[in-house]
Write an enzyme that holds these catalytic residues in place. Sequence first.
Site, short mmCIF file in Angstrom:
data_model
loop_
_atom_site.label_atom_id
_atom_site.label_comp_id
_atom_site.label_asym_id
_atom_site.label_seq_id
_atom_site.Cartn_x
_atom_site.Cartn_y
_atom_site.Cartn_z
N LYS A 167 0.84 -1.19 0.00
CA LYS A 167 0.00 0.00 0.00
C LYS A 167 0.88 1.25 0.00
O LYS A 167 1.94 1.28 0.63
CB LYS A 167 -0.88 -0.06 1.24
CG LYS A 167 -1.84 1.09 1.46
CD LYS A 167 -2.61 0.83 2.75
CE LYS A 167 -3.63 1.90 3.05
NZ LYS A 167 -4.40 1.57 4.29
N SER B 176 -9.13 1.97 3.27
CA SER B 176 -8.16 2.71 2.49
C SER B 176 -7.17 1.82 1.73
O SER B 176 -6.39 2.30 0.91
CB SER B 176 -7.38 3.67 3.39
OG SER B 176 -6.66 2.97 4.39
N SER C 28 -9.52 -0.75 7.50
CA SER C 28 -8.97 -0.44 6.18
C SER C 28 -8.28 -1.60 5.48
O SER C 28 -7.97 -1.50 4.29
CB SER C 28 -7.99 0.74 6.28
OG SER C 28 -8.69 1.93 6.49
#
Length: 459
Positions: free
Chosen positions: A70, A145, A169
């Site tokens: 990420k 996210s 997330s």
Amino acid sequence: MFELLGLSEMAAAVEQGSISPLELTNIHLQAIEAKNPRVNAFIEVYAEEAIDRAGTPLTGPLAGVPVTVKDSFDIAGRVTNCGSLLRADAVATRHSNVVDRLLNAGAILIGKTSTPEFLYYYETDNRLIGRTNHPLDEARTSGGSSGGEAAAIASGMSAGGVGSDGGGSIREPAHFCGICGLKPTPGRVGAGGHWPEIAHPTGFMGVAGPMARTAADVRLLFEVLAGYDPRDPFSAPVPLQSQSARRARIFVITGYKTELACTQAPHKAAVLLNELGHSVEEFPFALLSEAHDLWRLLFVDYLTAGIRDMVQGREDDCDWTGLELTRYARETIDASRLGRILLERDRMRARLLEFMGNDAVLIAPAFGVTAFPHRQCPMDLMDAIRPVSPANLLGLPALVLPMVSTPEGMPAGVQLIGAPWTDELLLDLAVRLEHARGSQWLTPKSLPTTTTNTTTPTA
């Protein structure tokens, strides 16, 4: 298709010589070239670097396996964007802990995946590359996210990787995209080199954690990633443990209002675990009934003030649709109020842990809704978050794996929640549950038709 094999299977194939790291890397790069224009999961693709690394001798449990991280984890020499134009100069000087551990295990880093601005929403969209789409339906969101990470893994562009989770997330995108994701106990996977920095006073809610297509692959990634990290203030030198879930006590949480499939998933999991010989009881919901509201005070009300201060004077460069969680803020939290919230959190945690011991696993929905059309969440977002926020507030490991699907073909996962430091127990239970579920999880059978407060049969 080789890119849709499990991460563990890829590692074994490389070790056995069935495929070379270079061949495996090229397969994934070709998948990115074919699929990413539609899914839009990547901030950056490291094709040249990946090919160069694949041509060198690699050793370790992930030798030759292409992975992603990420875009909140530092990679030396690269910008850690976190979905924001405001971080264009944030070039990392060293690798984050998770990148170091992946590379030391022989993995090939093929790219960084997209996030909402500052990781502060449950859909992945930003001014850098635009929105990330669901791998099965471009009109729907992949979540956030860690939505770019989930979409890349689900579509076969990455074998697995690392996300972060301060309020679901990792788990919400895994649930949306039909993959597995673990929010570990804080400190089990070091988050040094993550931005925003995971630190006091509210950083105990945020963790780094593995994501992959199967629970078995998440377990392998966890074994690579787990360990002490001096840059993470919550890190503890807890060694890997052997924790069998054969005698785990199962409690089903039925107090959340959710979409039908989100209720069906924990029901199906409970039935399967009952058939495997586990006792299954209903969880006393009063122990968690106030958890979401305390999490909201810390993660939404308190952090919103910090975000507004950080962007003051540069508001026009922000993508406020990617910071949409800020609009749910209700009050300013001063130091005295913060102290009272943290004290109540600690008391709640003590009551829950006395009940759980070291062998209880709570089963819950993975989120309140399944993947929905972009910007069209069908229920109030704060209600949809309720199943995932308690694990963040209380420092509990929590894992999501796919269990059923909607009539439209959208996956729905089940969430397994354990006591602190029982990550290996959750992983063992998830692997057993995955085997019991079988590969045909997209065809639910004999599931309940109510959407709230479903009572699960007990053993």
